[in-house]
Design an enzyme around this catalytic site. Structure first.
Site, PDB file in Angstrom:
ATOM      1  N   TRP A  70      -6.918  -4.271  -4.677  1.00 13.72           N
ATOM      2  CA  TRP A  70      -6.340  -3.778  -3.427  1.00 13.72           C
ATOM      3  C   TRP A  70      -7.104  -4.290  -2.208  1.00 13.72           C
ATOM      4  CZ3 TRP A  70      -4.819   1.986  -4.795  1.00 13.72           C
ATOM      5  CH2 TRP A  70      -3.750   1.951  -5.697  1.00 13.72           C
ATOM      6  N   MET A  89       4.659  -9.368  -0.916  1.00 12.85           N
ATOM      7  CA  MET A  89       3.381  -9.394  -0.198  1.00 12.85           C
ATOM      8  C   MET A  89       3.263  -8.097   0.596  1.00 12.85           C
ATOM      9  SD  MET A  89       2.137 -12.059   2.776  1.00 12.85           S
ATOM     10  CE  MET A  89       3.560 -11.747   3.793  1.00 12.85           C
ATOM     11  N   ASN A  90       2.035  -7.557   0.699  1.00  9.70           N
ATOM     12  CA  ASN A  90       1.815  -6.488   1.679  1.00  9.70           C
ATOM     13  C   ASN A  90       0.566  -6.782   2.499  1.00  9.70           C
ATOM     14  OD1 ASN A  90       1.192  -5.312  -1.143  1.00  9.70           O
ATOM     15  ND2 ASN A  90       0.179  -3.755   0.082  1.00  9.70           N
ATOM     16  N   ASP A  91      -0.399  -5.917   2.558  1.00  9.97           N
ATOM     17  CA  ASP A  91      -1.489  -6.013   3.540  1.00  9.97           C
ATOM     18  C   ASP A  91      -2.165  -7.382   3.637  1.00  9.97           C
ATOM     19  OD1 ASP A  91      -0.933  -3.412   2.775  1.00  9.97           O
ATOM     20  OD2 ASP A  91      -2.998  -2.892   2.321  1.00  9.97           O
ATOM     21  N   GLN A 139      -2.215  -8.983  -0.146  1.00 12.99           N
ATOM     22  CA  GLN A 139      -1.775  -8.236  -1.317  1.00 12.99           C
ATOM     23  C   GLN A 139      -0.505  -8.900  -1.833  1.00 12.99           C
ATOM     24  OE1 GLN A 139      -3.360  -4.574  -2.191  1.00 12.99           O
ATOM     25  NE2 GLN A 139      -4.708  -6.319  -1.805  1.00 12.99           N
ATOM     26  N   TRP A 160       6.506  -4.169  -5.084  1.00 19.22           N
ATOM     27  CA  TRP A 160       5.070  -3.910  -5.172  1.00 19.22           C
ATOM     28  C   TRP A 160       4.648  -3.653  -6.611  1.00 19.22           C
ATOM     29  CZ3 TRP A 160       1.778   0.093  -6.644  1.00 19.22           C
ATOM     30  CH2 TRP A 160       0.458   0.016  -6.168  1.00 19.22           C
ATOM     31  N   ASP A 216      -0.936   6.854   6.140  1.00 23.96           N
ATOM     32  CA  ASP A 216      -0.146   6.799   4.908  1.00 23.96           C
ATOM     33  C   ASP A 216       1.092   7.704   4.988  1.00 23.96           C
ATOM     34  OD1 ASP A 216       0.442   6.056   2.323  1.00 23.96           O
ATOM     35  OD2 ASP A 216      -0.935   7.456   1.386  1.00 23.96           O
TER      36      ASP A 216
HETATM   37  N1  DQQ Z   1      -2.031  -1.215   0.352  1.00 30.30           N
HETATM   38  C1  DQQ Z   1      -2.326   0.016   1.070  1.00 30.30           C
HETATM   39  C2  DQQ Z   1      -3.824   0.108   0.963  1.00 30.30           C
HETATM   40  C3  DQQ Z   1      -4.075  -0.347  -0.434  1.00 30.30           C
HETATM   41  C4  DQQ Z   1      -3.090  -1.462  -0.617  1.00 30.30           C
HETATM   42  C5  DQQ Z   1      -1.831  -0.023   2.499  1.00 30.30           C
HETATM   43  C6  DQQ Z   1      -2.492  -1.535  -1.998  1.00 30.30           C
HETATM   44  O1  DQQ Z   1      -4.312   1.404   1.192  1.00 30.30           O
HETATM   45  O2  DQQ Z   1      -5.387  -0.779  -0.615  1.00 30.30           O
HETATM   46  O3  DQQ Z   1      -0.587  -0.685   2.610  1.00 30.30           O
HETATM   47  O4  DQQ Z   1      -1.561  -2.597  -2.107  1.00 30.30           O
END
Ligand code: DQQ
Length: 644
Positions: free
Chosen positions: A190, A129-131, A147, A155, A342
């Protein structure tokens, strides 16, 4: 305004939009169309506009012993090297851990891995999992999208996972909301945001990574607004609704915000980007979320900050205790602009004024501008997003806590990443220079028995065990008073958090040791350190030291910290949430927050303890603490089979 100028110049030049799009699924978009093709496209657009118009128009932390045992606790040093994070080829950050050499690999056991899973923080049942994405409150349910890789603990193959809650604490997993199945998002669905329109309609804008890894913005909406669970999502067939504008790199255009209405009645969204090394945020206006007009002005830009991901833009009341809906702009309102950098994988914010007339935002203090000043969280934290909770009139902040172990360990565990406890966000009207973040009140429903420790005096170089039993799920509130020792001068020889809790000065560090074993072979100190500034002012630093959190060598361990404002008359205080491998720490009512990710090998299960410590040489510290054991949250699949 270099990036602004560059963008305008480019807009006047020849505009090569995007590479050609071979069709994967859904309608192909080509630059040239045949007459028949045009007629078909026009008919489709008219049909789709009518469809969307129809949808949009329908109803929406007593015995004393030395801290350091003469150096008997070895300094755990990581021989780390940073490699390119996964996802860079796609133009996006993801796993940003250092790659740790294989010789450092620790002999982890399944019991150790199992212990790392949290008990009251949200995380999926398994995998990556991310965002956080598109959080909202709808018909009695809080929705969290995220995400998610349904296939692996790393990822990739990014979809939108989905879960609901009635209280932001107990969660029910729902089926995946959106998968990458169209040419315009085949490389990933995304990050995006939700907007609830005044008539109740829900608009979801998200970034798609196309079949040629171009970043575009897409529109989706619930298939059935009468479904409180919002199970089914329709991707607008005219997607993408936005492609990178001239002058913007095709991999530098992502993460649309929640929309807000300007004085002209038009909706606005902002999208993060960069030009060279200048991070920036573009503004688009729209009335229908299908057609957009790029604003002549940038919302804001900051040279040297690099790509802005997951921009968040929202109002805060300077004199109230409630959160504000995203479109509110009136006297007594300031605007927060947040960008996830980033280049550094850090979330930064600044407080400023939004000028609706020309859609620009100006920081109150240019020296504390976005990306060069305040951080949302000074620990392990990224890609945060707020939403307005119309249910309780508050603004809630979500953030992604990523792993600091190795990818191969994540694969062995079968999962990676956790979301923070949702935090209530307010403007700090005592300082006027920061926001306050505090765990949502609902977390207090998890409180079990509590233990109080009053006026515990901790002498220089001492550790005091706090007998509360197992200490893996805790809500800790601690206050400290500092008593200067007459025999000691209090000039300082170090400032900030230094090399962590082992670095002694006259005035610190002092605080608590969490996730510590009895021998203190593993411990995570959360602490203050004071510094006498010239002129007699005392500066306070708030710190978290992961360097001895684990004897395992293959995890990243850092000292995190920052200066924290302390207003006249205030005691030093912090609140710490301990949930197995997560330690979330809030200083001075939430003026500064540090999230730590720890992977102990000894201080686990029944062996996890908590201690007070004072490693200052020149002061006694008097502490008052209240510590609650916390129950586990109920986080399970939605019980569809039990519902008729
Ligand atoms: N995660 C990034 C975003 C993008 C997403 C930031 C992709 O910029 O949309 O962690 O998984």
């Amino acid at each position: 305004m270099d990036a602004q100028k560059s963008l305008r110049d480019t807009q006047q030049a020849h505009y090569t939009l995007l590479p050609e799009y071979p069709s994967v699924a859904g309608p192909p978009v080509t630059r040239r169309r045949t007459l028949k093709g045009c007629a078909l496209v026009i008919a489709s657009v008219v049909f789709l506009m009518s469809l969307v118009a129809l949808i949009l128009s329908q109803s929406q932390e007593l015995s004393q012993k030395p801290v350091e045992k003469d150096g008997s606790v070895p300094l755990v040093t990581n021989t780390t090297s940073f490699s390119e994070p996964r996802g860079v080829a796609q133009g996006v950050s993801a796993k940003s851990n250092p790659s740790l050499s294989d010789e450092l690999s620790y002999n982890w056991t399944n019991a150790m891995f199992s212990w790392q899973r949290t008990s009251y923080h949200f995380q999926p049942e398994k995998n990556w999992m991310n965002d956080p994405d598109g959080p909202l409150f709808y018909k009695g349910w809080y929705h969290l999208f995220y995400q998610y890789n349904p296939d692996s603990a790393v990822w990739g193959n990014i979809t939108w996972g989905h879960a609901v809650s009635t209280d932001l604490i107990h969660w029910l997993y729902l089926p995946i909301a959106m998968v990458p199945d169209r040419w315009y998002d085949i490389n990933g669905v995304w990050t995006g945001s939700a907007t609830i329109l005044p008539d109740g309609q829900i608009v979801m804008l998200y970034t798609g990574s196309t079949n040629t890894t171009v970043q575009v913005q897409n529109l989706a909406y619930p298939a059935n607004l009468s479904d409180p669970l919002l199970l089914d999502w329709v991707k607008y067939s005219g997607n993408p609704v936005l492609v990178p504008p001239p002058g913007i790199g095709y991999k530098d255009f992502r993460d649309p915000t929640t929309a807000w209405i300007g004085p002209d009645g038009q909706w606005r969204i902002t999208i993060g980007s960069k030009i060279n090394k200048t991070g920036l945020s573009l503004v688009y206006k729209t009335t229908d979320f299908i057609h957009y007009h790029l604003s002549y002005n940038l919302l804001h830009e900051v040279p040297g900050t690099g790509m802005w991901e997951c921009v968040d833009f929202y109002p805060v009341s300077t004199n109230g205790s409630k959160g504000l809906d995203t479109s509110v702009n009136a006297p007594g309102v300031k605007h927060i602009l947040k960008a996830s950098l980033d280049d550094t994988k850090v979330d930064h914010y600044a407080i400023g004024t939004y000028y609706a007339g020309n859609d620009t935002w100006v920081p109150d203090n240019p020296k504390e501008d976005v990306g060069i000043g305040l951080k949302v969280d000074y620990g392990r934290y990224y890609a945060s997003k707020t939403f307005y909770d119309q249910n309780k009139e508050r603004r809630i902040l979500w953030g992604w806590i990523n792993e600091t172990d190795t990818e191969s360990d994540d694969l062995r565990k079968g999962w990676a990443s956790v979301q923070t406890i949702p935090r209530n966000v307010l403007f700090d009207n005592k300082t006027g220079t920061n926001i306050l973040q505090w765990p949502v009140e609902e977390i207090e429903t998890l409180r079990l028995n509590s233990s109080e420790f009053n006026e515990v005096v901790v002498g220089p170089g001492s550790v005091v065990p706090l007998d509360i039993g197992t200490a893996t799920q805790l809500d800790i509130f601690a206050e400290f008073e500092v008593e200067k020792l007459e025999s000691e001068e209090t000039e300082n020889d170090a400032t900030g958090c230094g090399r962590g809790s082992i670095e002694r000065t006259k005035l610190g560090p002092f605080g608590i040791l969490v996730i510590a074993d009895d021998s203190l072979s593993e411990r995570t100190p959360i602490f203050f350190r004071l510094h006498n500034s010239t002129g007699g002012d005392v500066t306070t630093f708030f710190c978290a030291d992961e360097t001895r959190s684990s004897i395992a060598p293959d995890v990243l361990k850092r000292v995190y910290g920052t200066e924290v404002p302390v207003v006249d008359g205030e005691k030093l205080s912090f609140r710490v949430l301990v949930d197995h491998s997560i330690v979330e720490s809030f200083a001075q009512g939430g003026r500064r927050v540090i999230t730590s990710r720890v992977y102990p090998t000894q201080a686990i299960y029944g062996a996890a303890r908590i201690f007070l410590f004072n490693n200052a040489s020149g002061v006694n510290v008097k502490a008052n603490l209240k510590i609650w054991q916390l129950n586990s949250a109920f986080i399970h699949p939605f019980p569809f089979d039990q519902i008729q």
